[in-house]
Scaffold this motif. Structure first.
Motif, PDB file in Angstrom:
ATOM      1  N   ALA A 170       0.837  -1.205   0.000  1.00  0.00           N
ATOM      2  CA  ALA A 170       0.000   0.000   0.000  1.00  0.00           C
ATOM      3  C   ALA A 170       0.862   1.241   0.000  1.00  0.00           C
ATOM      4  CB  ALA A 170      -0.918  -0.003   1.216  1.00  0.00           C
ATOM      5  N   ALA A 171       1.970   1.201   0.760  1.00  0.00           N
ATOM      6  CA  ALA A 171       2.859   2.371   0.800  1.00  0.00           C
ATOM      7  C   ALA A 171       3.477   2.598  -0.559  1.00  0.00           C
ATOM      8  CB  ALA A 171       3.936   2.157   1.845  1.00  0.00           C
ATOM      9  N   PHE A 172       3.835   1.517  -1.250  1.00  0.00           N
ATOM     10  CA  PHE A 172       4.428   1.685  -2.581  1.00  0.00           C
ATOM     11  C   PHE A 172       3.428   2.309  -3.545  1.00  0.00           C
ATOM     12  CE2 PHE A 172       5.300   0.074  -6.848  1.00  0.00           C
ATOM     13  CZ  PHE A 172       6.544   0.617  -7.026  1.00  0.00           C
ATOM     14  N   LYS A 173       2.183   1.806  -3.503  1.00  0.00           N
ATOM     15  CA  LYS A 173       1.165   2.386  -4.374  1.00  0.00           C
ATOM     16  C   LYS A 173       0.988   3.870  -4.077  1.00  0.00           C
ATOM     17  CE  LYS A 173      -1.499  -1.778  -5.051  1.00  0.00           C
ATOM     18  NZ  LYS A 173      -2.557  -2.611  -4.480  1.00  0.00           N
ATOM     19  N   TYR A 174       0.946   4.171  -2.783  1.00  0.00           N
ATOM     20  CA  TYR A 174       0.731   5.574  -2.387  1.00  0.00           C
ATOM     21  C   TYR A 174       1.838   6.457  -2.917  1.00  0.00           C
ATOM     22  CZ  TYR A 174      -0.049   9.582   0.542  1.00  0.00           C
ATOM     23  OH  TYR A 174      -0.262  10.851   0.968  1.00  0.00           O
ATOM     24  N   ILE A 175       3.098   6.006  -2.778  1.00  0.00           N
ATOM     25  CA  ILE A 175       4.193   6.898  -3.173  1.00  0.00           C
ATOM     26  C   ILE A 175       4.248   7.033  -4.683  1.00  0.00           C
ATOM     27  CG2 ILE A 175       6.040   5.160  -3.145  1.00  0.00           C
ATOM     28  CD1 ILE A 175       6.485   8.659  -1.954  1.00  0.00           C
ATOM     29  N   VAL A 176       3.937   5.962  -5.419  1.00  0.00           N
ATOM     30  CA  VAL A 176       3.929   6.086  -6.879  1.00  0.00           C
ATOM     31  C   VAL A 176       2.867   7.081  -7.318  1.00  0.00           C
ATOM     32  CG1 VAL A 176       3.350   4.870  -8.990  1.00  0.00           C
ATOM     33  CG2 VAL A 176       4.907   3.843  -7.406  1.00  0.00           C
ATOM     34  N   ILE A 177       1.648   6.890  -6.772  1.00  0.00           N
ATOM     35  CA  ILE A 177       0.550   7.763  -7.161  1.00  0.00           C
ATOM     36  C   ILE A 177       0.853   9.206  -6.793  1.00  0.00           C
ATOM     37  CG2 ILE A 177      -1.845   8.289  -6.643  1.00  0.00           C
ATOM     38  CD1 ILE A 177      -1.706   5.952  -8.336  1.00  0.00           C
ATOM     39  N   SER A 178       1.318   9.421  -5.560  1.00  0.00           N
ATOM     40  CA  SER A 178       1.445  10.817  -5.139  1.00  0.00           C
ATOM     41  C   SER A 178       2.641  11.474  -5.783  1.00  0.00           C
ATOM     42  CB  SER A 178       1.509  10.917  -3.625  1.00  0.00           C
ATOM     43  OG  SER A 178       2.563  10.161  -3.158  1.00  0.00           O
ATOM     44  N   SER A 179       3.714  10.726  -6.095  1.00  0.00           N
ATOM     45  CA  SER A 179       4.816  11.424  -6.749  1.00  0.00           C
ATOM     46  C   SER A 179       4.450  11.725  -8.197  1.00  0.00           C
ATOM     47  CB  SER A 179       6.101  10.609  -6.669  1.00  0.00           C
ATOM     48  OG  SER A 179       5.920   9.376  -7.280  1.00  0.00           O
ATOM     49  N   LEU A 180       3.657  10.852  -8.822  1.00  0.00           N
ATOM     50  CA  LEU A 180       3.199  11.166 -10.182  1.00  0.00           C
ATOM     51  C   LEU A 180       2.316  12.414 -10.172  1.00  0.00           C
ATOM     52  CD1 LEU A 180       3.268  10.027 -13.085  1.00  0.00           C
ATOM     53  CD2 LEU A 180       1.028   9.148 -12.620  1.00  0.00           C
ATOM     54  N   ALA A 181       1.397  12.463  -9.197  1.00  0.00           N
ATOM     55  CA  ALA A 181       0.525  13.637  -9.097  1.00  0.00           C
ATOM     56  C   ALA A 181       1.357  14.881  -8.861  1.00  0.00           C
ATOM     57  CB  ALA A 181      -0.480  13.445  -7.971  1.00  0.00           C
ATOM     58  N   ALA A 182       2.362  14.766  -7.992  1.00  0.00           N
ATOM     59  CA  ALA A 182       3.188  15.936  -7.687  1.00  0.00           C
ATOM     60  C   ALA A 182       3.962  16.379  -8.910  1.00  0.00           C
ATOM     61  CB  ALA A 182       4.133  15.607  -6.546  1.00  0.00           C
ATOM     62  N   LEU A 183       4.424  15.418  -9.730  1.00  0.00           N
ATOM     63  CA  LEU A 183       5.160  15.815 -10.936  1.00  0.00           C
ATOM     64  C   LEU A 183       4.254  16.552 -11.903  1.00  0.00           C
ATOM     65  CD1 LEU A 183       7.469  12.806 -11.645  1.00  0.00           C
ATOM     66  CD2 LEU A 183       8.075  15.095 -11.035  1.00  0.00           C
ATOM     67  N   PHE A 184       2.988  16.094 -12.018  1.00  0.00           N
ATOM     68  CA  PHE A 184       2.087  16.817 -12.918  1.00  0.00           C
ATOM     69  C   PHE A 184       1.768  18.204 -12.369  1.00  0.00           C
ATOM     70  CE2 PHE A 184       1.652  12.928 -15.154  1.00  0.00           C
ATOM     71  CZ  PHE A 184       1.382  13.332 -16.434  1.00  0.00           C
ATOM     72  N   ILE A 185       1.672  18.305 -11.045  1.00  0.00           N
ATOM     73  CA  ILE A 185       1.454  19.636 -10.466  1.00  0.00           C
ATOM     74  C   ILE A 185       2.636  20.535 -10.785  1.00  0.00           C
ATOM     75  CG2 ILE A 185       1.271  20.875  -8.289  1.00  0.00           C
ATOM     76  CD1 ILE A 185      -0.296  18.476  -7.261  1.00  0.00           C
ATOM     77  N   LEU A 186       3.854  19.984 -10.663  1.00  0.00           N
ATOM     78  CA  LEU A 186       5.041  20.784 -10.962  1.00  0.00           C
ATOM     79  C   LEU A 186       5.048  21.196 -12.435  1.00  0.00           C
ATOM     80  CD1 LEU A 186       7.692  21.950 -10.067  1.00  0.00           C
ATOM     81  CD2 LEU A 186       8.776  19.796 -10.515  1.00  0.00           C
ATOM     82  N   PHE A 187       4.608  20.284 -13.293  1.00  0.00           N
ATOM     83  CA  PHE A 187       4.566  20.606 -14.724  1.00  0.00           C
ATOM     84  C   PHE A 187       3.609  21.761 -14.983  1.00  0.00           C
ATOM     85  CE2 PHE A 187       2.851  19.709 -19.018  1.00  0.00           C
ATOM     86  CZ  PHE A 187       4.010  19.903 -19.717  1.00  0.00           C
ATOM     87  N   SER A 188       2.446  21.727 -14.325  1.00  0.00           N
ATOM     88  CA  SER A 188       1.498  22.812 -14.608  1.00  0.00           C
ATOM     89  C   SER A 188       1.958  24.115 -13.967  1.00  0.00           C
ATOM     90  CB  SER A 188       0.099  22.435 -14.146  1.00  0.00           C
ATOM     91  OG  SER A 188       0.151  21.870 -12.889  1.00  0.00           O
ATOM     92  N   ILE A 189       2.671  24.012 -12.814  1.00  0.00           N
ATOM     93  CA  ILE A 189       3.249  25.240 -12.259  1.00  0.00           C
ATOM     94  C   ILE A 189       4.243  25.832 -13.246  1.00  0.00           C
ATOM     95  CG2 ILE A 189       4.749  26.117 -10.445  1.00  0.00           C
ATOM     96  CD1 ILE A 189       3.521  24.040  -8.612  1.00  0.00           C
ATOM     97  N   ALA A 190       5.031  24.953 -13.883  1.00  0.00           N
ATOM     98  CA  ALA A 190       6.006  25.445 -14.853  1.00  0.00           C
ATOM     99  C   ALA A 190       5.313  26.074 -16.055  1.00  0.00           C
ATOM    100  CB  ALA A 190       6.914  24.305 -15.299  1.00  0.00           C
TER     101      ALA A 190
END
Lengths: 523, 118, 157, 90, 118, 83
Positions: A170-190
């Motif tokens: 579950a922790a692995f799923k969480y970190i994959v999902i949330s780091s992907l979401a965070a990368l897309f957030i960073l992309f839109s901030i850029a």
């Protein structure tokens, strides 16, 4: 200048800095003694809570606090990092501080038998700092950084019981999902940075134009933050993570999820506030539809679960749907001034009131599930029964949570759900019918739990089960008393806490004008 | 006493209202009725005797574990009649991390179509 | 993880001081030339990782313990946040650069435009560089060390 | 190709098309349109912070709080890794 | 004039990373996919801050004749990218240590075979 | 002109190495491809006038990331077997 004024002026920074300092000191302090460490952590959280309350009491009276890091004046807001606290941020921070305080008190005996506790408390404090940072910041990139702090700390905490394979998974799923979401957030901030050369939410909000790139950025931000908040069909990490984490961690995870939800509202209402005439109807309908699907699928999946914590996690998904429905109804009518005055404000105050109710109700139920696990070492509902004979107080707390989450009158869930039903009925009756249906099914879900876990004959294998320790009961008691107070006096809460938050979301121009006094937009 | 008065305000939502006093009185009345009903109860009930045991038409009593209806069997009829819905829902929740990301991509592309084209 | 051959060990121990000097130079000159706490810390940590690969994690863990690295990292982080809070104490707000213009240590303001490098500038920034450098060295090397050591350990569940 | 992969590919292509269009709509490479924030930093960095390196002045002074967050992330990751690899029995 | 080619490369990197995460079955390949997306976003940030014919924003031994604001690359995206790189390595370390644990529990790295939580 | 050619060539190389990283079945080879991608990326950063980031990317991306990846692959399984 008195000491209180000094504290009030610097409180936005101190609320983040004190848990951080505490987190850095915890590895050194835990060399001394376990008891000293626990007291130290509770003290840190208590100080933070007091600061949050101090700040909130000032913000709710109508001021917006800004805090510039590294410079005294607001003349150069373009370059420096800015904390901006309006009533919505303060409202979220209150929720976060309550959940943290309860969780730390609950952890005292709940988690006591495990090893690695100094790291546990360090990560809890870091999670606290990340949550408060997300709620208080006024800068897009800073929001991203705190989002990452929150997700990394929560991932490590979900994997706390590493001897269970499912927890690690579950922790692995969480970190994959949330780091992907965070990368897309960073992309839109850029994307936003490349167009307007600014990172501040208020500055961006004053110049945003809703061009093609802005639409792309809006979609990416909403989708990523909604995934972090657990909206169907991107909710599937949530039952895994909530179900496998220790109960004392799960209640903080609720706060982290609500912080992502806050991000959605901040993006929709403040960042894209100036283009609200162009965007509000379609985005509002998207949010309403997502909310409806979330309610139905969440509650239907909760009905067929047999694991206690996983069941509550699915009903937490359903509860988030109610919040989305309320806020989305408000957003749909935002451009339409006349309708908004009639329906929209009611819907939004229902939605925002439901944020605090949801976190309290679901939190209480998770704590009860943790208490049952602590006493019986059993998670499956099929193997439980007759626990009410051994755990009197826990049963009472469960009944309170059950009534609250399914919106039965004397509890707090009723007030917010009533507001949501009424306003959505005037927009479209189908919406409120679906909402009422899923609320009824929630009651059915928890009646099932009540029957199979707490009622029935006294099973012989649970003969030695005793009531949980007093600190855990105390933690549950805090939440239960807040639930009852909110349920008995909803008028008080709505007038003093919820309405300022709703007004802060609606009057986005105040938020922008605090940084750019020359801004002329909004209503 | 302004705070105290504001505690007792009536909360109006447009077509409904909520007053704590009314509800407290209602709850008190319910408890009173329960107390009165309890007074009609049989006085010669004795614990730890034959009276306590359930009567199953003369059959012997089952094990305690078998007497208790399990959690997953409670709404059997409901889930069985709506089996197609729950089957589809179960098929949707695969527990596969790639699928979670796939749903994210799907939602992003649908939102692109809705927001970008309209 | 076991160590590698003798040639690798010798070359690694010869190259190690050079990498360390380069990394520390990057940290110390962060406010003048390209570099800073993070970059220099990453370079030093990769040098340490080279030693770890060459000599094996068991040998390295005999020299330096993960607990000490963790405490070192805490100290670095506390130094950094203390410098930020001192900005509140001596200046007025968090992250106030309170040493700049004070003529004590690192207090000189360079003239505008293209200048020669003078290490005595930039206020608290060199101090922050050192704190962050310490933290990054301890953190990144700690991660590699723990993972390398744990991959040799076989716990049964 | 399985049903799931076909389903995935359709939405993948839609998303990719929109993102590629967005990359064509960006400002021309090397000629950013708005430059006010960065120009202000470049002009004032040497006077205000005393650093010759503009990036360091941003990292530690103008956006110092981000750097604190970044250091915190590293600290969190180390704490997390140590906690994951701890021995379970006390 | 090279027609925004670096921006197109950024999008291509993001799509390749997402492809690895959705279609590849190995957990380590998913992690590599995240690393590739991370690199793409970093490249995007740096590309946004590049001005044609500019020099790095460092005043030490500046080439003579540089116009001060216009002749320098943006410092802010570079600072953001530094933060982003360190975040990337932190997340990567955590994910890989979780993968080592998953391999010990399940004995496989296939994303379809782990878990099975419905 | 030559700078323009480099600005086109380097991204193509980066994309190629990232494709290798995704498609190779041998995970160690994929990790090396990631390292190559990071190294090329740091070269690109240097050409885009960001020497600070280039140093960080070379130290973190090309060295430490690869070290962590190789450690993880060695303690799990080298080949990716898809069925």
């Amino acid at each position: 200048m008195s000491f209180i004024d000094f504290l009030l002026q610097h409180s936005p920074a101190l609320i983040v800095a004190i848990p951080l300092l505490g987190a850095f000191l915890t590895p050194l302090i835990s060399k001394i003694n376990n008891r000293v460490r626990n007291v130290f952590v509770i003290l840190i959280i208590l100080i933070t809570t007091i600061l949050v309350m101090l700040l909130a009491s000032d913000v709710f009276s109508g001021n917006i606090h800004t805090y510039v890091f590294g410079s005294q004046d607001l003349t150069v807001p373009l370059v420096r990092i800015l904390f901006e606290v309006d009533a919505m941020s303060a409202f979220m921070a209150i929720i976060g501080s309550i959940l943290l305080l309860v969780s730390v008190i609950y952890s005292w005996s709940f988690i006591d038998e495990n090893s690695g506790l100094d790291k546990y408390y360090t990560l809890v404090l870091l999670l606290a700092a990340g949550m408060f940072g997300m709620m208080l910041t006024g800068d897009m990139f800073n929001f991203f950084v705190f989002l990452e702090i929150t997700s990394i700390a929560s991932c490590a905490l979900i994997a706390f019981w590493t001897n269970k394979g499912k927890a690690v998974e579950a922790a692995f799923k969480y970190i994959v999902i949330s780091s992907l979401a965070a990368l897309f957030i960073l992309f839109s901030i850029a994307l936003l940075y490349g167009q307007y050369n600014a990172l501040n939410i208020a500055v961006l909000g004053s110049v945003i134009q809703f061009s093609y790139l802005d639409k792309i950025a809006l979609v990416l931000l909403i989708a990523a933050l909604a995934m972090k908040a657990g909206i169907v069909p991107m909710h599937m990490w949530l039952p895994d993570a909530y179900g496998r984490a220790p109960a004392s961690v799960t209640i903080i995870l609720i706060g982290a999820t609500q912080a992502s939800l806050y991000g959605v509202f901040r993006v929709c209402f403040t960042l894209y506030g100036n283009t609200i005439n162009l965007s509000s109807a379609s985005i509002g309908w998207i949010i309403v539809l997502l909310g409806l699907i979330t309610m139905l699928i969440g509650v239907a999946m909760a009905l067929i679960q047999s694991d206690f914590k996983r069941l509550i996690a699915f009903s937490a998904v359903a509860e988030i749907g109610f919040i989305f429905l309320g806020i989305g109804t408000g957003l749909t009518l935002f451009a339409n001034n006349q309708m908004f005055g009639l329906i929209g404000t009611t819907a939004m105050s229902g939605g925002i009131f439901h944020i605090i109710n949801d976190s309290l109700d679901v939190g209480l139920l998770f704590l009860v599930a943790g208490a049952v696990y602590y006493a019986t070492k059993e998670t499956s509902l099929d193997k439980m029964g007759g626990l009410a004979r051994h755990m009197k107080y826990t049963t009472i707390f469960f009944i309170i949570g059950l009534l609250a989450i399914s919106g039965i009158p004397p509890m707090n869930g009723f007030a917010s759900k009533l507001l949501i039903y009424e306003s959505t009925f005037q927009l479209n009756p189908i919406l409120s019918i679906v909402a009422i249906l899923s609320s009824i099914m929630l009651l059915a879900v928890f009646v099932k739990v009540f029957h199979s876990a707490f009622l029935g004959p006294a099973l012989p294998k649970f003969n030695g089960v005793k009531e949980v320790p007093k600190t855990m009961l105390f933690a549950m008691g805090i939440i239960a008393s807040i639930i009852i107070i909110f349920g008995l006096f909803p008028d008080l809460v709505i007038n003093n806490i919820v309405d300022p938050a709703v007004n802060a979301l609606i009057n986005y121009s105040d938020y922008i004008r605090e940084v750019i006094p020359t801004f002329t937009g909004g209503f | 006493m302004a705070i105290f008065e504001s505690l007792l305000n009536t909360f109006e939502t447009g077509s409904g209202f909520w007053n704590p006093i009314v509800w407290l009185v209602t709850i008190l009345i319910i408890f009173l009725i329960i107390y009165i009903l309890r007074g009609f109860g049989n006085k010669n009930y004795k614990i730890n005797t034959e009276q306590v045991k359930p009567f199953l038409s003369g059959n012997p009593e089952y094990d305690k574990e078998k007497m208790h209806i399990k959690g997953s069997n409670i709404y059997w009829g409901f889930t069985e009649s709506l089996k197609w819905i729950f089957d589809n829902l179960n098929k949707m929740h695969t527990g596969n991390t790639s699928d979670y990301i796939l749903w994210f991509v799907v939602i992003i592309s649908i939102l692109f179509l809705v927001v970008g084209l309209i | 993880m076991n160590g590698m051959s003798r040639i690798v060990k010798t070359i690694a121990s010869i190259t190690f001081p050079l990498v360390m000097i380069y990394g520390l130079y990057i940290i110390a000159h962060g406010h003048l030339t390209p570099g800073g706490g993070f970059q220099g810390g990453a370079v030093v940590a990769s040098g340490c990782a080279m030693i770890l690969i060459a000599y094996g994690s068991v040998w390295t863990l005999g020299k330096i313990k993960e607990k000490n690295l963790s405490i070192l990292e805490s100290v670095g982080a506390i130094c950094f946040i203390t410098l930020a809070i001192l900005g509140l104490g001596f200046g007025t707000v968090f992250f106030k650069n309170f040493l700049i213009g004070s003529e004590i240590i690192f207090g000189i303001i360079p003239s505008f435009g293209s200048t020669i490098s003078n290490i005595n500038t930039a206020g608290v920034i060199p101090l922050m560089n050192f704190a962050v450098g310490l933290k990054v060295i301890a953190g990144l090397f700690g991660i590699v060390l723990i993972m390398a050591y744990a991959s040799t350990r076989r716990d049964k569940y | 190709m399985s049903k799931r992969n076909l389903f995935a590919l359709i939405f993948f292509v839609i998303m990719a098309v929109f993102l590629f269009i967005s990359s064509l709509m960006m400002h021309p490479f090397g000629n950013p349109e708005k430059t006010n924030m960065d120009d202000e930093i470049i002009e004032n960095a040497q006077i205000e912070t005393g650093t010759n390196n503009g990036v360091t002045s941003v990292v530690f002074d103008y956006r110092g709080f981000d750097t604190l967050g970044e250091a915190t992330i590293l600290f969190t990751a180390v704490a997390g890794v140590i906690m994951i690899f701890r021995r379970m029995n006390k | 004039m090279i027609f925004n080619f670096p921006f197109i490369a950024v999008i291509a990197l993001i799509i390749i990373g997402l492809y690895a995460m959705v279609f590849r079955k190995n957990l380590i390949k998913m992690v590599i996919g995240i690393t590739i997306i991370q690199s793409g976003v970093n490249l995007f940030l740096i590309t946004l801050g590049y001005r044609e014919g500019s020099v790095a924003p460092i005043f030490t031994s500046l080439p003579s004749g540089t116009e001060i604001p216009q002749g320098m690359a943006f410092p802010v995206p570079q600072a953001l990218t530094l933060t982003s790189i360190v975040i990337g390595v932190a997340v990567l370390a955590l994910m890989l240590s979780l993968i080592i644990h998953i391999y010990r529990h399940y004995g496989t790295l296939d994303v379809r075979k782990i878990g099975g939580e419905k | 002109m030559i700078l323009d050619a480099i600005h086109i060539l380097l991204p193509i190389l980066i994309i190629a190495s990232s494709l290798f990283a995704v498609l190779l079945k041998d995970l160690i080879a994929a990790a090396i491809a990631v390292a190559a991608m990071s190294l090329l990326l740091s070269l690109e950063f240097f050409i885009l006038q960001a020497p600070d980031v280039a140093i960080a990317e070379a130290g973190v991306g090309a060295c430490l990331t690869t070290a962590i990846l190789v450690i993880a692959i060695k303690s799990t399984k080298r080949m990716e077997d898809e069925k």
